[in-house]
Write a protein that holds these residues in place. Structure first.
Motif, PDB file in Angstrom:
ATOM      1  N   PHE A 182     -38.640   2.604  -7.752  1.00  7.54           N
ATOM      2  CA  PHE A 182     -38.856   4.043  -8.616  1.00  7.54           C
ATOM      3  C   PHE A 182     -39.432   5.008  -7.923  1.00  7.54           C
ATOM      4  CE2 PHE A 182     -42.701   5.845 -10.882  1.00  7.54           C
ATOM      5  CZ  PHE A 182     -41.806   6.659 -11.639  1.00  7.54           C
ATOM      6  N   GLN A 183     -39.110   6.171  -7.755  1.00  6.00           N
ATOM      7  CA  GLN A 183     -39.555   7.491  -7.077  1.00  6.00           C
ATOM      8  C   GLN A 183     -39.952   8.188  -8.154  1.00  6.00           C
ATOM      9  OE1 GLN A 183     -39.128   7.650  -3.228  1.00  6.00           O
ATOM     10  NE2 GLN A 183     -39.306   5.386  -3.690  1.00  6.00           N
ATOM     11  N   PHE A 184     -40.992   8.965  -7.634  1.00  7.17           N
ATOM     12  CA  PHE A 184     -41.535  10.198  -8.689  1.00  7.17           C
ATOM     13  C   PHE A 184     -41.865  11.233  -7.801  1.00  7.17           C
ATOM     14  CE2 PHE A 184     -45.241   7.722  -7.557  1.00  7.17           C
ATOM     15  CZ  PHE A 184     -46.003   8.594  -7.229  1.00  7.17           C
ATOM     16  N   VAL A 185     -41.745  12.470  -8.336  1.00  6.25           N
ATOM     17  CA  VAL A 185     -42.009  13.971  -7.745  1.00  6.25           C
ATOM     18  C   VAL A 185     -43.039  14.388  -8.813  1.00  6.25           C
ATOM     19  CG1 VAL A 185     -41.162  15.959  -7.296  1.00  6.25           C
ATOM     20  CG2 VAL A 185     -40.041  13.986  -6.613  1.00  6.25           C
ATOM     21  N   MET A 186     -44.193  14.983  -8.496  1.00  2.00           N
ATOM     22  CA  MET A 186     -44.994  15.737  -9.214  1.00  2.00           C
ATOM     23  C   MET A 186     -44.723  17.122  -9.136  1.00  2.00           C
ATOM     24  SD  MET A 186     -48.552  13.587  -8.814  1.00  2.00           S
ATOM     25  CE  MET A 186     -48.657  14.405  -7.012  1.00  2.00           C
ATOM     26  N   GLY A 187     -43.760  17.703  -9.992  1.00  8.08           N
ATOM     27  CA  GLY A 187     -43.242  19.066  -9.815  1.00  8.08           C
ATOM     28  C   GLY A 187     -44.330  20.133 -10.013  1.00  8.08           C
ATOM     29  N   GLU A 188     -44.504  21.046  -9.153  1.00  9.63           N
ATOM     30  CA  GLU A 188     -45.457  22.195  -9.416  1.00  9.63           C
ATOM     31  C   GLU A 188     -46.919  21.964  -9.718  1.00  9.63           C
ATOM     32  OE1 GLU A 188     -44.327  25.336 -12.062  1.00  9.63           O
ATOM     33  OE2 GLU A 188     -42.089  24.957 -11.735  1.00  9.63           O
ATOM     34  N   GLU A 247     -46.189  13.592   5.673  1.00 14.09           N
ATOM     35  CA  GLU A 247     -44.951  14.549   5.714  1.00 14.09           C
ATOM     36  C   GLU A 247     -43.761  14.149   5.124  1.00 14.09           C
ATOM     37  OE1 GLU A 247     -43.357  13.117  10.170  1.00 14.09           O
ATOM     38  OE2 GLU A 247     -45.310  14.153  10.004  1.00 14.09           O
ATOM     39  N   ASP A 248     -43.612  12.869   4.656  1.00 11.53           N
ATOM     40  CA  ASP A 248     -42.283  12.460   3.850  1.00 11.53           C
ATOM     41  C   ASP A 248     -42.594  12.802   2.316  1.00 11.53           C
ATOM     42  OD1 ASP A 248     -40.932  11.648   6.135  1.00 11.53           O
ATOM     43  OD2 ASP A 248     -42.006   9.822   6.183  1.00 11.53           O
ATOM     44  N   ASN A 249     -43.744  13.036   1.995  1.00 12.99           N
ATOM     45  CA  ASN A 249     -44.190  12.961   0.553  1.00 12.99           C
ATOM     46  C   ASN A 249     -44.597  14.315   0.039  1.00 12.99           C
ATOM     47  OD1 ASN A 249     -45.443  10.631   2.052  1.00 12.99           O
ATOM     48  ND2 ASN A 249     -44.877  10.049   0.088  1.00 12.99           N
ATOM     49  N   ILE A 250     -44.116  15.578   0.886  1.00 10.84           N
ATOM     50  CA  ILE A 250     -44.416  17.029   0.372  1.00 10.84           C
ATOM     51  C   ILE A 250     -42.936  17.763   0.240  1.00 10.84           C
ATOM     52  CG2 ILE A 250     -45.733  18.905   1.079  1.00 10.84           C
ATOM     53  CD1 ILE A 250     -47.494  17.526   3.127  1.00 10.84           C
ATOM     54  N   MET A 251     -42.888  18.562  -0.572  1.00 10.88           N
ATOM     55  CA  MET A 251     -41.816  19.352  -0.550  1.00 10.88           C
ATOM     56  C   MET A 251     -42.273  20.742  -1.283  1.00 10.88           C
ATOM     57  SD  MET A 251     -38.903  16.703  -2.625  1.00 10.88           S
ATOM     58  CE  MET A 251     -39.885  16.409  -4.053  1.00 10.88           C
ATOM     59  N   TRP A 252     -41.701  21.783  -0.218  1.00 10.41           N
ATOM     60  CA  TRP A 252     -42.048  23.005  -0.459  1.00 10.41           C
ATOM     61  C   TRP A 252     -41.058  23.737  -1.600  1.00 10.41           C
ATOM     62  CZ3 TRP A 252     -39.487  27.717   0.155  1.00 10.41           C
ATOM     63  CH2 TRP A 252     -40.144  28.668   0.119  1.00 10.41           C
ATOM     64  N   GLY A 253     -41.720  24.599  -2.215  1.00 11.10           N
ATOM     65  CA  GLY A 253     -40.614  25.373  -3.213  1.00 11.10           C
ATOM     66  C   GLY A 253     -41.082  26.918  -3.477  1.00 11.10           C
ATOM     67  N   SER A 254     -40.128  27.522  -3.586  1.00 10.08           N
ATOM     68  CA  SER A 254     -40.499  28.992  -3.919  1.00 10.08           C
ATOM     69  C   SER A 254     -40.606  29.225  -5.241  1.00 10.08           C
ATOM     70  CB  SER A 254     -39.114  29.663  -3.356  1.00 10.08           C
ATOM     71  OG  SER A 254     -38.050  29.405  -4.377  1.00 10.08           O
ATOM     72  N   ASP A 255     -40.373  28.321  -6.052  1.00  8.70           N
ATOM     73  CA  ASP A 255     -40.624  28.420  -7.583  1.00  8.70           C
ATOM     74  C   ASP A 255     -39.561  29.852  -8.074  1.00  8.70           C
ATOM     75  OD1 ASP A 255     -41.490  27.633 -10.063  1.00  8.70           O
ATOM     76  OD2 ASP A 255     -43.206  28.708 -10.181  1.00  8.70           O
ATOM     77  N   TYR A 256     -38.662  29.736  -7.430  1.00  4.37           N
ATOM     78  CA  TYR A 256     -37.499  31.078  -7.877  1.00  4.37           C
ATOM     79  C   TYR A 256     -36.804  30.479  -9.195  1.00  4.37           C
ATOM     80  CZ  TYR A 256     -33.416  34.057  -7.728  1.00  4.37           C
ATOM     81  OH  TYR A 256     -32.345  34.841  -8.365  1.00  4.37           O
ATOM     82  N   ALA A 270     -36.586  16.989   0.097  1.00  5.12           N
ATOM     83  CA  ALA A 270     -35.667  17.205  -1.067  1.00  5.12           C
ATOM     84  C   ALA A 270     -34.296  16.442  -0.980  1.00  5.12           C
ATOM     85  CB  ALA A 270     -35.914  19.032  -1.422  1.00  5.12           C
ATOM     86  N   VAL A 271     -33.819  16.818   0.272  1.00  3.82           N
ATOM     87  CA  VAL A 271     -32.384  16.327   0.236  1.00  3.82           C
ATOM     88  C   VAL A 271     -32.425  14.764   0.099  1.00  3.82           C
ATOM     89  CG1 VAL A 271     -30.514  16.053   1.868  1.00  3.82           C
ATOM     90  CG2 VAL A 271     -31.348  18.395   1.560  1.00  3.82           C
ATOM     91  N   LYS A 272     -33.416  14.392   0.869  1.00  2.50           N
ATOM     92  CA  LYS A 272     -33.246  12.935   0.681  1.00  2.50           C
ATOM     93  C   LYS A 272     -33.904  12.292  -0.332  1.00  2.50           C
ATOM     94  CE  LYS A 272     -35.650   8.827   3.069  1.00  2.50           C
ATOM     95  NZ  LYS A 272     -36.684   8.411   4.347  1.00  2.50           N
ATOM     96  N   ARG A 273     -34.767  13.033  -1.115  1.00  2.00           N
ATOM     97  CA  ARG A 273     -35.336  12.388  -2.515  1.00  2.00           C
ATOM     98  C   ARG A 273     -34.558  12.565  -3.562  1.00  2.00           C
ATOM     99  NH1 ARG A 273     -40.448   9.902  -3.815  1.00  2.00           N
ATOM    100  NH2 ARG A 273     -40.745  10.550  -1.646  1.00  2.00           N
ATOM    101  N   TYR A 274     -33.638  13.690  -3.865  1.00  2.00           N
ATOM    102  CA  TYR A 274     -32.762  13.792  -4.729  1.00  2.00           C
ATOM    103  C   TYR A 274     -31.417  13.584  -4.447  1.00  2.00           C
ATOM    104  CZ  TYR A 274     -36.966  16.606  -6.643  1.00  2.00           C
ATOM    105  OH  TYR A 274     -37.951  16.880  -7.023  1.00  2.00           O
ATOM    106  N   ARG A 275     -30.902  12.908  -3.207  1.00  2.03           N
ATOM    107  CA  ARG A 275     -29.889  12.273  -2.742  1.00  2.03           C
ATOM    108  C   ARG A 275     -28.921  13.444  -2.704  1.00  2.03           C
ATOM    109  NH1 ARG A 275     -30.752   8.219  -7.064  1.00  2.03           N
ATOM    110  NH2 ARG A 275     -32.562   7.385  -6.400  1.00  2.03           N
ATOM    111  N   MET A 276     -29.080  14.685  -2.336  1.00  2.22           N
ATOM    112  CA  MET A 276     -28.154  15.718  -2.270  1.00  2.22           C
ATOM    113  C   MET A 276     -27.022  15.382  -1.197  1.00  2.22           C
ATOM    114  SD  MET A 276     -30.362  19.173  -2.881  1.00  2.22           S
ATOM    115  CE  MET A 276     -32.214  18.713  -2.794  1.00  2.22           C
ATOM    116  N   GLY A 277     -25.951  15.727  -1.480  1.00  4.06           N
ATOM    117  CA  GLY A 277     -24.851  15.499  -0.617  1.00  4.06           C
ATOM    118  C   GLY A 277     -24.310  13.839  -0.394  1.00  4.06           C
ATOM    119  N   GLN A 278     -24.372  13.149  -1.503  1.00  4.28           N
ATOM    120  CA  GLN A 278     -24.183  11.892  -1.321  1.00  4.28           C
ATOM    121  C   GLN A 278     -23.068  11.662  -2.248  1.00  4.28           C
ATOM    122  OE1 GLN A 278     -27.333   8.920  -1.992  1.00  4.28           O
ATOM    123  NE2 GLN A 278     -28.246   9.693  -0.166  1.00  4.28           N
TER     124      GLN A 278
END
Length: 146
Positions: free
Chosen positions: A28-34, A95-104, A138-146
């Motif tokens: 189980f992986q979790f992300v605390m968004g915002e 460093e593997d547990n942080i994701m920057w976001g612009s909130d756009y 973010a790419v790794k956590r959300y499995r983008m491009g797989q």
């Protein structure tokens, strides 16, 4: 979230780890968004202290086989957008547990000044770590491009 803002993530983080959810479901992986990131090291440190100390005679079900912070580093992540302290604390947050976001496109986001904000608040980080925080995690956590 009211006046607590991003600090309202602390009780959630404590609950998800101390409840045994991460022990019971190790994939189980979790992300605390915002939720921000600067407060995370303090909460991890307090959970580890309470766990080691047994101050509350907590009976964990399922029992925790690792320190609470170890579950965070294995399974958790948080997002943030403009916290200058993260540059100095990335190694404590993970460093593997942080994701920057612009909130756009939210009005309180940092776009269109994203590049300037990243440079001002994270510009002293090693390039490898900066790339992880702004892209790779973010790419790794959300499995983008797989």
């Amino acid at each position: 979230t009211g006046t607590l803002g991003q600090l309202s993530g602390a009780p959630w983080l404590i609950s998800i780890i101390m409840s045994g959810t991460c022990e019971k479901y190790p994939k189980f992986q979790f992300v605390m968004g915002e939720c921000g990131a600067g407060w995370v090291p303090f909460v991890l440190s307090r959970m580890d202290h309470i766990y080691k100390d047994g101050a509350y005679d907590a009976k964990f079900d399922p029992p925790l086989t690792m320190l609470p912070s170890e579950y965070w580093f294995r399974q958790g992540a948080t997002t943030f957008q403009e916290e200058p302290c993260v540059e100095h604390m990335a190694h404590l947050i993970g460093e593997d547990n942080i994701m920057w976001g612009s909130d756009y496109p939210h009005p309180d986001g940092v776009w269109p000044d994203s590049k300037e904000i990243i440079q001002r608040t994270l510009g002293k980080l090693d390039g490898r770590v900066l790339k992880k925080i702004t892209c790779d995690n973010a790419v790794k956590r959300y499995r983008m491009g797989q």
